[in-house]
Design an enzyme around this catalytic site. Structure first.
Site, PDB file in Angstrom:
ATOM      1  N   GLU A 231     -11.688   9.145   6.774  1.00  0.00           N
ATOM      2  CA  GLU A 231     -13.090   9.406   7.143  1.00  0.00           C
ATOM      3  C   GLU A 231     -13.782   8.104   7.565  1.00  0.00           C
ATOM      4  OE1 GLU A 231     -11.707  10.295   4.309  1.00  0.00           O
ATOM      5  OE2 GLU A 231     -11.833  12.465   4.123  1.00  0.00           O
TER       6      GLU A 231
ATOM      7  N   SER B  81      -9.433  -3.732  -3.709  1.00  0.00           N
ATOM      8  CA  SER B  81     -10.156  -2.580  -4.263  1.00  0.00           C
ATOM      9  C   SER B  81     -10.513  -2.765  -5.727  1.00  0.00           C
ATOM     10  CB  SER B  81      -9.302  -1.322  -4.141  1.00  0.00           C
ATOM     11  OG  SER B  81      -8.875  -1.169  -2.828  1.00  0.00           O
TER      12      SER B  81
ATOM     13  N   GLU C 154      -3.102  -4.489   8.086  1.00  0.00           N
ATOM     14  CA  GLU C 154      -2.780  -3.279   7.325  1.00  0.00           C
ATOM     15  C   GLU C 154      -2.969  -2.019   8.165  1.00  0.00           C
ATOM     16  OE1 GLU C 154      -5.044  -3.081   3.718  1.00  0.00           O
ATOM     17  OE2 GLU C 154      -3.710  -1.591   2.829  1.00  0.00           O
TER      18      GLU C 154
END
Ligand SMILES: Cc1cc2nc3c(=O)[nH]c(=O)nc-3n(C[C@H](O)[C@H](O)[C@H](O)COP(=O)(O)OP(=O)(O)OC[C@H]3O[C@@H](n4cnc5c(N)ncnc54)[C@H](O)[C@@H]3O)c2cc1C
Length: 390
Positions: free
Chosen positions: A368, A124, A239
């Protein structure tokens, strides 16, 4: 249950009774917690219970799914600490190197993990979370090294890690995904700066990583240059799915804490609370069953796109409901307990668990976005309008 499984259960239980740390929640500092994690990992490795999901030939590896379940159930039953510090190393690094690494990388890194080397994950960035292909950290090839410049964000336990799974951009040509390359970076290399991030519950469980002309040798590239996106899928699949069998059984094991709390708080006769507990316990069982099916499909090669997303969403929703009930039943008094709060469940403080439970709806890909994957790639529903994607 077969006699062999019963024997395994008995052995694990006996070993845990003599070896599982009892006072791990009371560690005075995060450093003490991390030291405790290292010692506990070492003990589990030596006993053959740290990596039941690795293949045979490794310390305690080669366990069947049923055997893994027994080990995870017993660890939860003994209320032993979860291996938070070694989580990325034993799951994500293992899955990535196993699927996409070369023999030299496996030979160098997998044994080192068992000796205590720890890893973090540097995917990230500011502006590249859900839209991971937007990664901007540059990896420029100069002779036999990549020179890396940029910033990583939300890297769990990076401040304690020796090595990092690093995704960098080596090209801006063509599709965004095509320009990514996957590297194994030494966290002690010159130019790496780690800054812990302070979180809502008072912890610093993850960190930012700043990369200033960091040199990563070519030999530390996993897969080809430009193939980083495909390699990252191996990490993400671990993950989002592989890790959740252990976590699911942990949650099931700690249902006892919730029932004790309900009893203690005098709400054992409250029909509403009991109904909620019943529903929750079915949800926990369903999550464990989904994780089992995911692993079975993965082992037999029947895994489908979206399978891991289903398990992850089931776990994160159940965890949130679990902690939410704990907060409501425990009331204010329970919040005065001051445990070490690293971890996402079972810290000993229901409010901390509740706040941490939101982490799982984001980490490893937000809820989401997992729903989008299930809808678009699994159910073949129409794709969302492009304007949504940053
Ligand atoms: C506890 C924790 C640990 C983490 N550990 C690591 C780690 O070790 N290493 C690492 O690399 N990263 C780690 N992360 C980062 C994590 O992977 C990202 O936070 C995650 O992918 C979401 O990205 P973002 O935060 O940039 O949110 P954004 O992508 O900015 O999303 C913000 C919101 O918009 C929604 N959204 C975005 N796009 C869409 C869309 N197309 N459709 C519908 N909704 C959308 C998201 O669902 C979310 O609710 C961790 C995060 C947490 C919370």
């Amino acid at each position: 249950m077969s006699a062999a499984l019963e024997t395994l259960r008995e052995n694990v239980r006996t070993w845990l009774a003599g070896n599982a740390p009892k006072d791990w929640r009371e560690a005075a500092t995060h450093e003490a917690f991390v030291t405790g994690q290292r010692q506990w990992f070492g003990k589990l490795v030596a006993a053959g219970y740290a990596i039941p999901h690795w293949p045979a030939g490794w310390q305690g590896g080669g366990r069947s799914l049923a055997e893994q379940k027994v080990i995870y159930e017993e660890l939860a039953r003994a209320d032993a600490p979860r291996l938070l510090l070694s989580f990325v190393s034993t799951y994500h690094v293992f899955a990535t190197l196993q699927e996409c690494g070369n023999d030299a990388q496996r030979a160098r890194y997998l044994p080192a993990i068992l000796e205590g080397e720890t890893w973090c994950q540097g995917f990230s960035e500011p502006g590249a979370g859900s839209d991971l292909a937007a990664i901007k950290t540059r990896g420029e090839r100069r002779g036999d090294v990549y020179v890396v410049n940029g910033q990583k964000l939300w890297s769990t336990m990076a401040q304690y890690a020796d090595k990092c799974l690093l995704l960098v951009r080596t090209s801006s040509e063509g599709a965004k995904q095509a320009g990514l390359t996957y590297l194994l970076m030494d966290m002690k290399a010159p130019g790496v700066t780690v800054r812990p991030i302070h979180q809502i519950q008072g912890d610093e469980e993850f960190a930012e990583i700043f990369l200033d002309n960091v040199e990563v040798p070519l030999a530390e590239r996993v897969g080809e240059e430009g193939a980083g996106w495909a390699v990252a899928q191996a990490t993400l699949s671990s993950e989002r799915g592989l890790t959740l069998m252990e976590l699911g059984y942990r949650m099931r094991g700690s249902m006892g804490l919730l029932t004790d709390l309900i009893r203690k708080s005098g709400k054992a006769g409250d029909a509403g609370v009991l109904r909620e507990l019943g529903r929750l316990s079915a949800q926990v069982d369903a999550t464990c069953a989904l994780a089992d099916r995911f692993l079975h499909n993965r082992i037999t090669g029947a895994e489908q796109v979206g399978d891991a997303s289903i398990v992850k969403n089931s776990y994160s929703r159940t965890l949130r409901a679990w902690a939410d009930l704990g907060v409501r039943v425990g009331g204010l008094l329970e919040q005065y307990r001051k445990p070490i709060t690293f971890g996402d469940l079972n810290t000993g403080n229901w409010m901390a668990d509740f706040m941490n439970s939101y982490a799982w709806t984001i980490a490893g890909g937000s809820e989401e976005v997992q729903r989008n994957i299930i809808a678009e790639r699994m159910l073949e529903m129409p794709r969302e309008p492009k304007s949504w994607v940053a």
